[in-house]
Scaffold this motif. Structure first.
Motif, PDB file in Angstrom:
ATOM      1  N   GLU A  17       0.846  -1.197   0.000  1.00 39.08           N
ATOM      2  CA  GLU A  17       0.000   0.000   0.000  1.00 39.08           C
ATOM      3  C   GLU A  17       0.882   1.247   0.000  1.00 39.08           C
ATOM      4  OE1 GLU A  17      -3.711  -1.771   2.652  1.00 39.08           O
ATOM      5  OE2 GLU A  17      -2.380  -0.309   3.567  1.00 39.08           O
ATOM      6  N   THR A  18       0.340   2.351  -0.539  1.00 44.25           N
ATOM      7  CA  THR A  18       1.053   3.627  -0.536  1.00 44.25           C
ATOM      8  C   THR A  18       0.152   4.694   0.067  1.00 44.25           C
ATOM      9  OG1 THR A  18       2.285   2.999  -2.512  1.00 44.25           O
ATOM     10  CG2 THR A  18       2.233   5.334  -1.981  1.00 44.25           C
ATOM     11  N   TYR A  19       0.737   5.560   0.914  1.00 39.17           N
ATOM     12  CA  TYR A  19       0.017   6.665   1.548  1.00 39.17           C
ATOM     13  C   TYR A  19       0.801   7.958   1.310  1.00 39.17           C
ATOM     14  CZ  TYR A  19      -2.639   3.163   4.137  1.00 39.17           C
ATOM     15  OH  TYR A  19      -3.449   2.111   4.470  1.00 39.17           O
ATOM     16  N   PRO A  20       0.108   9.044   0.952  1.00 39.52           N
ATOM     17  CA  PRO A  20       0.799  10.339   0.811  1.00 39.52           C
ATOM     18  C   PRO A  20       1.102  10.941   2.185  1.00 39.52           C
ATOM     19  CG  PRO A  20      -1.527  10.599   0.304  1.00 39.52           C
ATOM     20  CD  PRO A  20      -1.298   9.127   0.561  1.00 39.52           C
ATOM     21  N   ALA A  21       2.068  11.847   2.236  1.00 38.13           N
ATOM     22  CA  ALA A  21       2.409  12.541   3.481  1.00 38.13           C
ATOM     23  C   ALA A  21       1.158  13.193   4.056  1.00 38.13           C
ATOM     24  CB  ALA A  21       3.477  13.593   3.214  1.00 38.13           C
ATOM     25  N   ASP A  53      -1.421  11.657   5.476  1.00 41.38           N
ATOM     26  CA  ASP A  53      -2.544  10.725   5.612  1.00 41.38           C
ATOM     27  C   ASP A  53      -2.347   9.824   6.828  1.00 41.38           C
ATOM     28  OD1 ASP A  53      -3.874  11.643   3.380  1.00 41.38           O
ATOM     29  OD2 ASP A  53      -3.943   9.684   2.383  1.00 41.38           O
ATOM     30  N   GLY A  60       9.939   5.410   3.319  1.00 39.67           N
ATOM     31  CA  GLY A  60       9.239   6.520   3.949  1.00 39.67           C
ATOM     32  C   GLY A  60       9.350   6.525   5.460  1.00 39.67           C
ATOM     33  N   ALA A  98       1.484   9.063   7.995  1.00 37.69           N
ATOM     34  CA  ALA A  98       2.610   9.168   7.067  1.00 37.69           C
ATOM     35  C   ALA A  98       3.236  10.551   7.196  1.00 37.69           C
ATOM     36  CB  ALA A  98       2.126   8.933   5.643  1.00 37.69           C
ATOM     37  N   THR A 136       6.152  11.274   5.444  1.00 41.16           N
ATOM     38  CA  THR A 136       6.510  11.425   4.034  1.00 41.16           C
ATOM     39  C   THR A 136       5.611  10.469   3.264  1.00 41.16           C
ATOM     40  OG1 THR A 136       8.116   9.614   4.082  1.00 41.16           O
ATOM     41  CG2 THR A 136       8.939  11.824   4.636  1.00 41.16           C
ATOM     42  N   GLU A 137       5.660  10.509   1.949  1.00 39.36           N
ATOM     43  CA  GLU A 137       4.959   9.447   1.211  1.00 39.36           C
ATOM     44  C   GLU A 137       5.580   8.132   1.649  1.00 39.36           C
ATOM     45  OE1 GLU A 137       3.660   9.500  -3.069  1.00 39.36           O
ATOM     46  OE2 GLU A 137       5.311   8.037  -3.197  1.00 39.36           O
ATOM     47  N   THR A 179       5.541   3.754   1.307  1.00 41.16           N
ATOM     48  CA  THR A 179       5.118   2.496   0.698  1.00 41.16           C
ATOM     49  C   THR A 179       5.253   1.446   1.791  1.00 41.16           C
ATOM     50  OG1 THR A 179       5.882   3.188  -1.467  1.00 41.16           O
ATOM     51  CG2 THR A 179       5.534   0.828  -1.149  1.00 41.16           C
TER      52      THR A 179
END
Length: 125
Positions: A8-12, A14, A32, A74, A76-77, A79
């Motif tokens: 999964e990926t999350y933006p800074a 979130d 990250g 998060a 930073t962004e 993963t």
């Protein structure tokens, strides 16, 4: 990767999960930075620490089958690799039985530390 282990990926900025959520998985950071935080008794955000590449977080909820003891956001962004209870068991398959007991003990000690930090901050106010 099986469904038990998902990227999964999350933006800074979130939130990945919130204190009190009922979930049965944990995360391993591929890239990250994630902030682990809680609220003190006055309702103020207290950062307990940050986790970085290669580190894991969120194990308490999985190991103890209890609500999340802190929130994760998060910085930073990021993963992440989300590991379900089934995935956790797959990862432990080749380890001795005592590894699971040691992880549960680790989770208990860290929960006590979190409570002590909340109490200490309250005494400073």
């Amino acid at each position: 990767m099986s469904d038990a282990i998902v990227k999964e990926t999350y933006p800074a900025g979130d939130y990945i999960f919130f204190e009190g959520d009922l979930e049965r998985h944990f995360y391993i950071i591929e890239t990250g930075t994630v902030s682990i935080c809680t609220m003190n008794r006055q309702g103020q955000k207290v950062e307990l620490g940050q986790v970085h590449d290669g580190e894991s977080f969120g194990e308490f909820a999985l190991l103890e089958n209890k609500p999340r003891s802190a929130s994760a956001m998060a910085v930073t962004e990021v993963t992440l690799v989300r590991v379900s209870e089934e995935g956790f068991q797959e990862l432990l398959e080749d380890l001795p039985v005592w590894a699971n007991c040691m992880l549960k003990s680790f989770a208990d000690r860290l929960k006590k530390t979190t409570a002590a930090l909340k109490d200490a901050e309250d005494k400073l106010r």
